[in-house]
Design a protein around this motif. Sequence first.
Motif, PDB file in Angstrom:
ATOM      1  N   MET A  66       0.907  -1.553   0.450  1.00  0.00           N
ATOM      2  CA  MET A  66       0.025  -0.108   0.195  1.00  0.00           C
ATOM      3  C   MET A  66       0.900   1.607   0.209  1.00  0.00           C
ATOM      4  N   LEU A  81      -4.932  -7.632   2.357  1.00  0.00           N
ATOM      5  CA  LEU A  81      -4.954  -6.982   0.831  1.00  0.00           C
ATOM      6  C   LEU A  81      -6.199  -6.619   0.492  1.00  0.00           C
ATOM      7  N   ASP A 124       0.802   2.430  -4.447  1.00  0.00           N
ATOM      8  CA  ASP A 124      -0.808   2.312  -4.047  1.00  0.00           C
ATOM      9  C   ASP A 124      -1.958   3.129  -5.460  1.00  0.00           C
ATOM     10  N   LEU A 143      -2.145  -0.679  -6.855  1.00  0.00           N
ATOM     11  CA  LEU A 143      -3.869  -1.274  -6.295  1.00  0.00           C
ATOM     12  C   LEU A 143      -4.548  -1.090  -6.497  1.00  0.00           C
ATOM     13  N   SER A 144      -5.077   0.630  -6.829  1.00  0.00           N
ATOM     14  CA  SER A 144      -6.052   1.011  -6.952  1.00  0.00           C
ATOM     15  C   SER A 144      -6.945   0.803  -8.703  1.00  0.00           C
ATOM     16  N   GLN A 145      -5.730   0.049  -8.808  1.00  0.00           N
ATOM     17  CA  GLN A 145      -6.583   0.153 -10.702  1.00  0.00           C
ATOM     18  C   GLN A 145      -7.659  -1.475 -10.422  1.00  0.00           C
ATOM     19  N   SER A 146      -8.126  -1.560 -11.344  1.00  0.00           N
ATOM     20  CA  SER A 146      -9.131  -2.826 -11.391  1.00  0.00           C
ATOM     21  C   SER A 146      -8.262  -3.793 -12.835  1.00  0.00           C
ATOM     22  N   LEU A 183      -8.460  -3.807   2.040  1.00  0.00           N
ATOM     23  CA  LEU A 183      -7.581  -2.584   2.100  1.00  0.00           C
ATOM     24  C   LEU A 183      -8.239  -2.047   1.500  1.00  0.00           C
ATOM     25  N   TYR A 184      -8.336  -3.318  -0.745  1.00  0.00           N
ATOM     26  CA  TYR A 184      -8.635  -2.253  -1.427  1.00  0.00           C
ATOM     27  C   TYR A 184     -10.319  -3.611  -1.853  1.00  0.00           C
ATOM     28  N   HIS A 205     -12.043  -3.502  -4.866  1.00  0.00           N
ATOM     29  CA  HIS A 205     -12.036  -3.740  -5.446  1.00  0.00           C
ATOM     30  C   HIS A 205     -11.619  -4.379  -6.058  1.00  0.00           C
ATOM     31  N   LEU A 206     -10.593  -4.966  -5.961  1.00  0.00           N
ATOM     32  CA  LEU A 206      -9.888  -6.473  -5.696  1.00  0.00           C
ATOM     33  C   LEU A 206     -10.451  -7.538  -5.856  1.00  0.00           C
TER      34      LEU A 206
END
Length: 353
Positions: free
Chosen positions: A52, A77, A56, A59-62, A80-81, A83-84
Amino acid sequence: MKALLLSAYAADSHRYWARGLMAHLDAIDWTLIELAPRHFQWRVRGNPLSFMSEHDATLSQSFDLIVATSLVDLATLIGLYPHLGRAFRVVYFHENQFAYPLGEQQTRRLEPLMVNLYSALAADRVLFNSQWNRDSFFNGVDAFLKKMPERVAPLRLEALKTHSEILPVPLWPLEKTPSFDRKTPSRIVWNHRWEYDKNPEDFFAAFETLSGSGIEFELVVMGQVFRHRPEVFDQARSRLARHITCWGHQTRERYLEELGKGGIVVSTAWHEFQGLAVMEAVQHGCIPLVPERLCFPEYYASPYRYDGSRDALVERLEQWLTSPEARPAPPDISAWTWPQMSRRYQSRLQRPV
């Protein structure tokens, strides 16, 4: 397909696998994030924070696919994200912490075990590099859950077994087939990590015995070297100096060159889930001599195995060194290369229809 490849402790064998994955499944749009192989206890529990902190934006991508090694705390993980969690998630076990042998003055820590378990439970598919790895993981989990203060029997654990499979780390193909007509049949290769779990004590003790008996041989001692290593390496370098032709960590080019000149590759390991170092040496023409334990019976027929004791190792080496004609030919390992295995990987990294 857009894929995220995560490696929380990028040791040499993990990097070898990750780069092979990206090179041989190049139709996938890979993004690799890996952490250096140091500070193990911090890495195994703190890798979500490290990811992170440093990545960051990535990791914020799709992503359509996430492939993570078993030391990645995938469950945290995804917390924290979130959408993953929509990606198809695959966890690859190079090893499992439930079967990792303890060194002197070490105690079994809960954190690595829990990370392995939670990551597997957070995955859609779990891949192991050997049957020994898979069996020791599930046996270890079963024993671990029985020790918990409250009885825990997650139903998903049985489901986890049904979507776990065996898929070894493939070897990169060679540009040139090695010759098996060795000019140096007495050259012995050690190419493992310089750590206690590879049991260097038995290896070097065997060769001190052979040296004392007047048997001639050469030693090539390579592999990944860490800041702290067993004292036996320095002791052996002094005691076996006249036999040593190569010593220490080498460049990749020199490492492969030395494998190509080797005669016999030996393992004495207490901990081995696939034995990629032995496989690489065999690929370059060395004859394997491995103990009758761990993953080795899955990969090597009985002529290449000894019963695991130091005496049996000395006896077999003495036979092979004094009577080279008694040695078997190197095994055929062509089935373990990327050209043969890439389709299997491709299918296992796709969401079931």
